[in-house]
Design a protein around this motif. Structure first.
Motif, short mmCIF file in Angstrom:
data_model
loop_
_atom_site.label_atom_id
_atom_site.label_comp_id
_atom_site.label_asym_id
_atom_site.label_seq_id
_atom_site.Cartn_x
_atom_site.Cartn_y
_atom_site.Cartn_z
N THR A 199 1.84 9.02 -6.40
CA THR A 199 2.13 10.45 -6.18
C THR A 199 3.43 10.86 -6.86
O THR A 199 3.74 12.04 -6.92
N GLY A 200 4.18 9.87 -7.34
CA GLY A 200 5.43 10.17 -8.03
C GLY A 200 6.55 10.57 -7.12
O GLY A 200 7.61 10.99 -7.57
N GLY B 228 5.88 14.14 0.05
CA GLY B 228 4.80 14.24 -0.93
C GLY B 228 4.05 15.55 -0.74
O GLY B 228 4.37 16.36 0.13
N PRO B 229 3.02 15.78 -1.58
CA PRO B 229 2.23 17.01 -1.46
C PRO B 229 1.62 17.13 -0.07
O PRO B 229 1.05 16.18 0.45
N GLY B 230 1.76 18.26 0.55
CA GLY B 230 1.19 18.52 1.85
C GLY B 230 1.95 17.90 3.00
O GLY B 230 1.51 17.97 4.14
N LEU C 73 0.83 -1.20 0.00
CA LEU C 73 0.00 0.00 0.00
C LEU C 73 0.86 1.25 0.00
O LEU C 73 0.62 2.20 -0.75
N ALA C 74 1.91 1.26 0.80
CA ALA C 74 2.82 2.42 0.86
C ALA C 74 3.53 2.61 -0.47
O ALA C 74 3.66 3.74 -0.96
N GLU C 75 3.97 1.52 -1.08
CA GLU C 75 4.65 1.62 -2.38
C GLU C 75 3.70 2.07 -3.46
O GLU C 75 4.06 2.87 -4.33
N ALA C 76 2.46 1.59 -3.43
CA ALA C 76 1.46 2.00 -4.42
C ALA C 76 1.15 3.48 -4.27
O ALA C 76 1.03 4.21 -5.26
N THR C 77 1.04 3.94 -3.03
CA THR C 77 0.77 5.36 -2.78
C THR C 77 1.95 6.21 -3.24
O THR C 77 1.76 7.24 -3.88
#
Length: 120
Positions: A105-106, A113-115, A97-101
């Motif tokens: 998000t790139g 990441g953003p924010g 899940l962490a890798e997919a996220t």
């Protein structure tokens, strides 16, 4: 299994179990000579280990000879293996899940990441 884990929680009982396994069979007197515990304390610890199914004793004259009962340890080890496998599976799912996220998000693991704020 609760009695096994409770018996193994005590470091003195673990040392007694290790010493008994090394001997194959021993009396409380022999174990007390090797450990910094009185013979009376060894007898009490052996009683706890016996109730937990980890050792068994047999009378020979005035002495009781104790041996390790591996079946009690085996059942507990199998339970611990199942618990460990469940946790491995859960942690692998969190990693996926962490890798997919991260991939969606790139971002990279080192870049926020953003924010997000670095270091949190």
């Amino acid at each position: 299994m609760t009695e096994v884990l409770s018996a193994l929680a005590d470091p003195t009982r673990r040392r007694i179990l290790d010493a008994l396994a090394a001997h194959g069979e021993a009396t409380a007197t022999v174990l007390a000579a090797e450990l910094p515990v009185s013979r009376q304390a060894i007898v009490k610890h052996l009683a706890v280990l016996d109730r937990a199914g980890l050792v068994t004793g047999r009378r020979e004259g005035r002495e009781a000879r104790y041996v390790v009962r591996p079946a009690g340890l085996g059942a507990t080890a199998r339970w611990m293996d199942r618990v460990a496998a469940d946790w491995d599976s859960r942690l692998a799912a969190v990693k996926r899940l962490a890798e997919a996220t991260q991939n969606s998000t790139g971002g990279s693991p080192d870049e926020p990441g953003p924010g997000q704020v670095r270091g949190i």
